[in-house]
Design a protein around this motif. Structure first.
Motif, PDB file in Angstrom:
ATOM      1  N   ASP A  15      34.463  63.928   4.372  1.00 54.03           N
ATOM      2  CA  ASP A  15      34.801  64.138   5.786  1.00 54.03           C
ATOM      3  C   ASP A  15      36.295  64.413   5.935  1.00 54.03           C
ATOM      4  O   ASP A  15      36.711  65.272   6.723  1.00 54.03           O
ATOM      5  CB  ASP A  15      34.418  62.913   6.626  1.00 54.03           C
ATOM      6  CG  ASP A  15      32.908  62.759   6.786  1.00 54.03           C
ATOM      7  OD1 ASP A  15      32.182  63.751   6.547  1.00 54.03           O
ATOM      8  OD2 ASP A  15      32.465  61.651   7.135  1.00 54.03           O
ATOM      9  N   PHE A  16      37.107  63.682   5.173  1.00 51.76           N
ATOM     10  CA  PHE A  16      38.553  63.853   5.227  1.00 51.76           C
ATOM     11  C   PHE A  16      38.951  65.254   4.761  1.00 51.76           C
ATOM     12  O   PHE A  16      39.769  65.933   5.410  1.00 51.76           O
ATOM     13  CB  PHE A  16      39.237  62.796   4.360  1.00 51.76           C
ATOM     14  CG  PHE A  16      40.726  62.930   4.280  1.00 51.76           C
ATOM     15  CD1 PHE A  16      41.540  62.475   5.308  1.00 51.76           C
ATOM     16  CD2 PHE A  16      41.324  63.512   3.168  1.00 51.76           C
ATOM     17  CE1 PHE A  16      42.928  62.603   5.241  1.00 51.76           C
ATOM     18  CE2 PHE A  16      42.702  63.641   3.093  1.00 51.76           C
ATOM     19  CZ  PHE A  16      43.500  63.187   4.132  1.00 51.76           C
ATOM     20  N   GLY A  34      38.100  67.743   7.266  1.00 49.00           N
ATOM     21  CA  GLY A  34      39.080  67.663   8.348  1.00 49.00           C
ATOM     22  C   GLY A  34      40.376  68.369   7.986  1.00 49.00           C
ATOM     23  O   GLY A  34      40.974  69.055   8.824  1.00 49.00           O
ATOM     24  N   PHE A  67      46.011  63.589  10.703  1.00 45.90           N
ATOM     25  CA  PHE A  67      45.575  64.803  11.380  1.00 45.90           C
ATOM     26  C   PHE A  67      46.367  65.060  12.656  1.00 45.90           C
ATOM     27  O   PHE A  67      46.684  66.200  12.990  1.00 45.90           O
ATOM     28  CB  PHE A  67      44.071  64.744  11.680  1.00 45.90           C
ATOM     29  CG  PHE A  67      43.220  64.806  10.434  1.00 45.90           C
ATOM     30  CD1 PHE A  67      43.629  65.534   9.327  1.00 45.90           C
ATOM     31  CD2 PHE A  67      42.013  64.128  10.357  1.00 45.90           C
ATOM     32  CE1 PHE A  67      42.865  65.588   8.169  1.00 45.90           C
ATOM     33  CE2 PHE A  67      41.232  64.175   9.207  1.00 45.90           C
ATOM     34  CZ  PHE A  67      41.662  64.911   8.108  1.00 45.90           C
ATOM     35  N   SER A  79      33.924  71.060   0.598  1.00 45.77           N
ATOM     36  CA  SER A  79      34.845  70.981   1.733  1.00 45.77           C
ATOM     37  C   SER A  79      35.354  72.359   2.148  1.00 45.77           C
ATOM     38  O   SER A  79      36.189  72.477   3.048  1.00 45.77           O
ATOM     39  CB  SER A  79      36.033  70.082   1.384  1.00 45.77           C
ATOM     40  OG  SER A  79      35.598  68.805   0.964  1.00 45.77           O
ATOM     41  N   LYS A  96      39.865  72.096   8.340  1.00 45.76           N
ATOM     42  CA  LYS A  96      39.829  72.541   9.734  1.00 45.76           C
ATOM     43  C   LYS A  96      41.211  72.552  10.371  1.00 45.76           C
ATOM     44  O   LYS A  96      41.457  73.286  11.335  1.00 45.76           O
ATOM     45  CB  LYS A  96      38.897  71.636  10.547  1.00 45.76           C
ATOM     46  CG  LYS A  96      37.429  71.834  10.218  1.00 45.76           C
ATOM     47  CD  LYS A  96      36.552  70.850  10.978  1.00 45.76           C
ATOM     48  CE  LYS A  96      35.086  71.004  10.584  1.00 45.76           C
ATOM     49  NZ  LYS A  96      34.230  69.992  11.250  1.00 45.76           N
ATOM     50  N   ASN A  97      42.134  71.729   9.852  1.00 46.60           N
ATOM     51  CA  ASN A  97      43.485  71.643  10.415  1.00 46.60           C
ATOM     52  C   ASN A  97      44.472  72.599   9.748  1.00 46.60           C
ATOM     53  O   ASN A  97      45.663  72.580  10.076  1.00 46.60           O
ATOM     54  CB  ASN A  97      44.007  70.208  10.318  1.00 46.60           C
ATOM     55  CG  ASN A  97      43.522  69.334  11.454  1.00 46.60           C
ATOM     56  OD1 ASN A  97      44.068  69.351  12.552  1.00 46.60           O
ATOM     57  ND2 ASN A  97      42.454  68.574  11.208  1.00 46.60           N
ATOM     58  N   GLN A 137      48.681  68.463  13.244  1.00 49.71           N
ATOM     59  CA  GLN A 137      48.657  69.300  14.436  1.00 49.71           C
ATOM     60  C   GLN A 137      50.059  69.448  15.015  1.00 49.71           C
ATOM     61  O   GLN A 137      50.453  70.524  15.474  1.00 49.71           O
ATOM     62  CB  GLN A 137      47.695  68.701  15.468  1.00 49.71           C
ATOM     63  CG  GLN A 137      46.236  68.796  15.049  1.00 49.71           C
ATOM     64  CD  GLN A 137      45.317  67.884  15.843  1.00 49.71           C
ATOM     65  OE1 GLN A 137      45.713  67.307  16.845  1.00 49.71           O
ATOM     66  NE2 GLN A 137      44.076  67.750  15.372  1.00 49.71           N
ATOM     67  N   GLU A 162      33.361  59.394   3.101  1.00 50.29           N
ATOM     68  CA  GLU A 162      34.580  59.510   3.913  1.00 50.29           C
ATOM     69  C   GLU A 162      35.553  60.525   3.322  1.00 50.29           C
ATOM     70  O   GLU A 162      36.222  61.253   4.065  1.00 50.29           O
ATOM     71  CB  GLU A 162      35.269  58.141   4.019  1.00 50.29           C
ATOM     72  CG  GLU A 162      34.552  57.151   4.911  1.00 50.29           C
ATOM     73  CD  GLU A 162      35.110  55.732   4.772  1.00 50.29           C
ATOM     74  OE1 GLU A 162      34.845  54.925   5.693  1.00 50.29           O
ATOM     75  OE2 GLU A 162      35.795  55.437   3.767  1.00 50.29           O
TER      76      GLU A 162
END
Length: 327
Positions: free
Chosen positions: A181-182, A185, A148, A304, A188-189, A152, A178
């Protein structure tokens, strides 16, 4: 062609300051645990190459079948419409599979930059040399570090559309919680319209799976034990690796294939100023390799926040590359 987009080296220096704290935190847990992301030093990289070459280790062959024999179909699924983009590979390794896609895209005259992300600076160095030799026209920006953080960084380097590759069934190195969650993530990125391609190892005959992670030559065992040797070398620890035994298990109900190191006697290990006690038969949880059903994969994508674009399976239907898009 290895692009340098700023004055720093194109490969971001990855600081391993957290290695000791992560190791100590994991070994103080009950049960004890070590992160599989630290498997990949020079020896670990070499051992993993041997694992991928084993006849029992079907994962590489299955996904290679997709990238080698269904390249055009794959490209059609992931390419943004008539605009330049960045092709970012998480945990690029030696790009054995993705190199077929890279060669195809370059041959087709597609305008893109390849951005491999890996925690191993050693493997990125080897990858740069290999790709510069094999595909000299390819534009490469290598990023060394955590996924991540480097995503960015990639967004700061370029505002172009992103296509993310996460291959090899690496999503299976997380628990189901997990992995969600990954994926959240990742969402979101990324920006609306960005694409991700994730490789999933499918549930199949349990013996086939167990054999892939418990080879008779002991290469997988050496791969696991090498992390203890790395801790000895880099953190000044005193693990006696002959006093730990590799143990593998697969549960066809949950789809979890798990690796452990078992302490063969009561013993104490010193790491810096810390002393870690092991009881006989106590285990260190080393790695999970999760296997998925088709329904689990689709559910993961939807939960997700992704739109399901499509999927491609290998000829045996043992492995699938799923393609999702950020809404």
């Amino acid at each position: 062609m290895n692009l340098q987009l700023d004055k720093a080296s194109p490969t971001e220096n990855y600081h391993t300051d957290s290695f000791q704290s992560d190791v100590l935190e994991g070994l103080k847990k009950s049960p004890k645990k070590l992160s599989s992301k630290y498997f990949y030093d020079k020896t670990g990289d070499r051992l993993f190459q041997k694992i991928m070459a084993m006849p029992e280790y079907y994962l590489t062959k299955c996904e290679l079948d997709i990238f080698k024999n269904k390249t055009a179909e794959l490209a059609q699924l992931i390419l943004p419409e008539n605009e330049p983009f960045d092709l970012i590979e998480l945990g690029a390794g030696d790009a054995l599979k993705s190199s077929y896609l890279l060669q195809y895209l370059v041959k087709e005259g597609v305008d893109f930059t390849y951005m491999p992300i890996d925690i191993s600076g050693n493997i990125l160095s080897l990858l740069n040399k290999k790709l510069n030799d094999e595909i000299p026209e390819l534009k490469i920006v290598s990023l060394e570090g955590e996924y991540f953080e480097m995503l960015q960084k990639a967004a700061l380097l370029s505002s172009r559309k992103k296509v993310i590759l996460f291959l090899g069934g690496n999503i299976g190195n997380m628990s189901l919680e997990e992995s969600q969650d990954f994926c959240l993530g990742l969402n979101k990125n990324l920006n609306s319209g960005d694409i991700i391609l994730i490789g999933f190892d499918l549930k199949k005959n349990p013996q086939v799976i167990l054999d892939a992670y418990n080879d008779k030559k002991g290469i997988t065992a050496a791969f696991n034990l090498n992390l203890l040797r790395r801790i000895n070398r880099e953190l000044g620890a005193d693990f006696k690796t002959d006093q730990f035994q590799h143990y593998e298990t697969y549960d066809p109900i949950t789809g979890a294939c798990r690796s452990f190191l078992i302490s063969l006697k009561d013993q104490k290990v010193t790491i810096g100023d810390e002393i870690i006690s092991f009881s006989e038969n106590e285990y260190i949880d080393m790695e999970v390799s999760q296997k998925f059903s088709d329904d689990q994969i689709k559910e993961l994508g939807k939960k997700s926040g992704f739109k399901i674009v499509g999927e491609i399976k290998d000829s045996k239907k043992w492995f699938v590359d799923a393609v999702w898009q950020v809404k």
